[in-house]
Design a protein around this motif. Structure first.
Motif, short mmCIF file in Angstrom:
data_model
loop_
_atom_site.label_atom_id
_atom_site.label_comp_id
_atom_site.label_asym_id
_atom_site.label_seq_id
_atom_site.Cartn_x
_atom_site.Cartn_y
_atom_site.Cartn_z
N ARG A 1 0.91 -1.18 -0.14
CA ARG A 1 0.12 0.00 -0.16
C ARG A 1 0.92 1.22 -0.06
NH1 ARG A 1 -5.25 0.96 1.07
NH2 ARG A 1 -5.37 -1.26 0.32
N ILE A 2 1.95 1.17 0.73
CA ILE A 2 2.83 2.38 0.66
C ILE A 2 3.47 2.61 -0.66
CG2 ILE A 2 5.07 3.20 1.58
CD1 ILE A 2 4.48 1.73 4.40
N ASP B 1 2.13 1.80 -3.44
CA ASP B 1 1.07 2.31 -4.34
C ASP B 1 1.06 3.78 -4.02
OD1 ASP B 1 1.07 -0.31 -5.52
OD2 ASP B 1 -0.68 -0.93 -4.45
N ASP B 2 0.69 4.29 -2.91
CA ASP B 2 0.55 5.45 -2.57
C ASP B 2 1.61 6.49 -2.99
OD1 ASP B 2 -2.06 4.67 -1.67
OD2 ASP B 2 -1.52 4.96 0.57
N ARG C 1 -1.14 7.67 5.77
CA ARG C 1 -2.20 7.44 4.97
C ARG C 1 -2.30 5.73 4.96
NH1 ARG C 1 -1.86 10.49 1.10
NH2 ARG C 1 -3.64 12.17 1.63
N SER C 2 -1.32 5.32 4.33
CA SER C 2 -1.07 3.78 3.95
C SER C 2 -1.39 3.15 5.08
CB SER C 2 0.28 3.37 3.30
OG SER C 2 0.64 4.45 2.06
N SER D 1 -4.92 3.30 6.01
CA SER D 1 -5.97 2.49 5.11
C SER D 1 -5.91 1.01 5.35
CB SER D 1 -5.58 3.04 3.68
OG SER D 1 -4.10 2.45 3.33
N THR D 2 -4.77 0.24 5.76
CA THR D 2 -4.60 -1.16 5.87
C THR D 2 -5.01 -1.34 7.33
OG1 THR D 2 -2.39 -1.04 6.19
CG2 THR D 2 -2.97 -1.48 4.13
N SER E 1 7.56 -0.34 9.04
CA SER E 1 7.19 0.92 8.24
C SER E 1 8.10 2.02 8.77
CB SER E 1 5.70 1.45 8.52
OG SER E 1 4.94 0.08 8.26
#
Length: 301
Positions: A211-212, A214-215, A230-231, A234-235, A284
């Motif tokens: 997700r990171i 892609d964002d 945000r990533s 969202s998960t 992360s």
């Protein structure tokens, strides 16, 4: 199904606090290991005899006296109460016919408690076999981490792979430290739990990394700090649902699985909590600090 909608938690804002907490917990674990004079291995890795017996109405002190009288003064005795049954785990160095001597002494001393089948489990491992198993176990964990690093390097970036490997090492050290604090021996079942934890943790980490990545492509003009938050937000529902369902299954094993798999289930319980925490706050955060450091270095050049 979503447990959380439109969350905006500042996970990256507390990353330095999380670094401090993790380092402090790892140090506490090391202190516990040092206090126990090293990692406490099961007979799987050291060699010896293990007898698991059910003796109703017998006390630990009585058992210790019996074992001492027949030459096993240094035997370890662990008592487990399971469904109103008194179960004892006896561990000692392995000598010729040691198991038969101990069982005969128990029958003689506690005739009422040893009627029928009172031995639940009996294991005997030679010292050489135990040493080889321990070395193979260490190699298995290291090889698993190396291959995971290579996989993430190919799928993402090398620096991301390093961050994931550090997070996995963090999970392993924290779990081993907790096992030392709880005085749990490391044997084959605990090793299986540790390898399961490594797989569980890296799976959760890869979902967040995906997700990171892609964002970062979508929100190119935003700073990395906001993108990472945000990533993870969202998960968050996926992470929470996976952790809760896995914990519930593991708690069932811990409560009703019996003494044979208790150490496995307890290790897994600790590892799931640590793995979820490290995926969000450690892996992360390490990637964010790496990305920011690389960006600042590029600007200076």
């Amino acid at each position: 199904m979503q447990l959380f909608k439109d969350t905006n938690f500042d996970f990256m804002g507390v990353r330095k606090i999380c670094y401090f907490i993790s380092i402090a917990l790892i140090l506490i674990g090391f202190i516990s290991i040092a206090a126990h004079k090293g990692i406490k291995y099961n007979i799987d890795f050291t060699g010896g005899l293990m007898l698991q017996v059910e003796l109703e109405g017998v006390k630990v002190e009585q058992l210790r006296t019996v074992l001492s009288d027949i030459g096993f003064k240094d035997a370890e005795i662990q008592q487990i109460t399971n469904e109103d049954k008194e179960i004892f785990i006896l561990k000692t160095v392995s000598t010729e016919n040691a198991g038969d001597h101990i069982k005969e002494a128990l029958r003689t001393t506690f005739p009422e408690a040893t009627k029928g089948r009172f031995v639940i489990q009996e294991e005997e491992v030679g010292p050489k076999a135990g040493f080889e198993l321990r070395n193979q176990a260490i190699k298995a964990v290291l090889i698993a981490i190396i291959f995971i690093l290579i996989y993430i390097w190919i799928r993402f970036k090398f620096s991301w792979g390093i961050s994931a490997a550090v997070a996995l090492l963090h999970d392993t050290l924290l779990t081993i430290g907790m096992l030392s604090i709880l005085n749990i021996e490391i044997g084959m079942t605990v090793l299986a739990a540790l390898l399961t934890i490594v797989g569980y943790s890296i799976n959760d980490t890869i979902v967040i990394f995906d997700r990171i990545r892609d964002d970062i492509k979508i929100y190119r003009k935003e700073d990395e700090y906001r993108i990472f938050n945000r990533s993870i937000n969202s998960t968050l529902s996926r992470t929470a649902i996976t952790s809760i369902t896995t914990l519930l299954a593991d708690l069932a094993l811990l409560i009703w699985g019996g003494p044979v798999i208790r150490d496995f289930a307890l290790t897994l319980l600790i590892g799931i909590i640590i793995g979820t925490y490290s995926s969000v706050f450690i892996a992360s955060s390490l990637v964010l600090d790496t990305v920011v450091a690389y960006k600042n270095k590029s600007k200076k050049k």
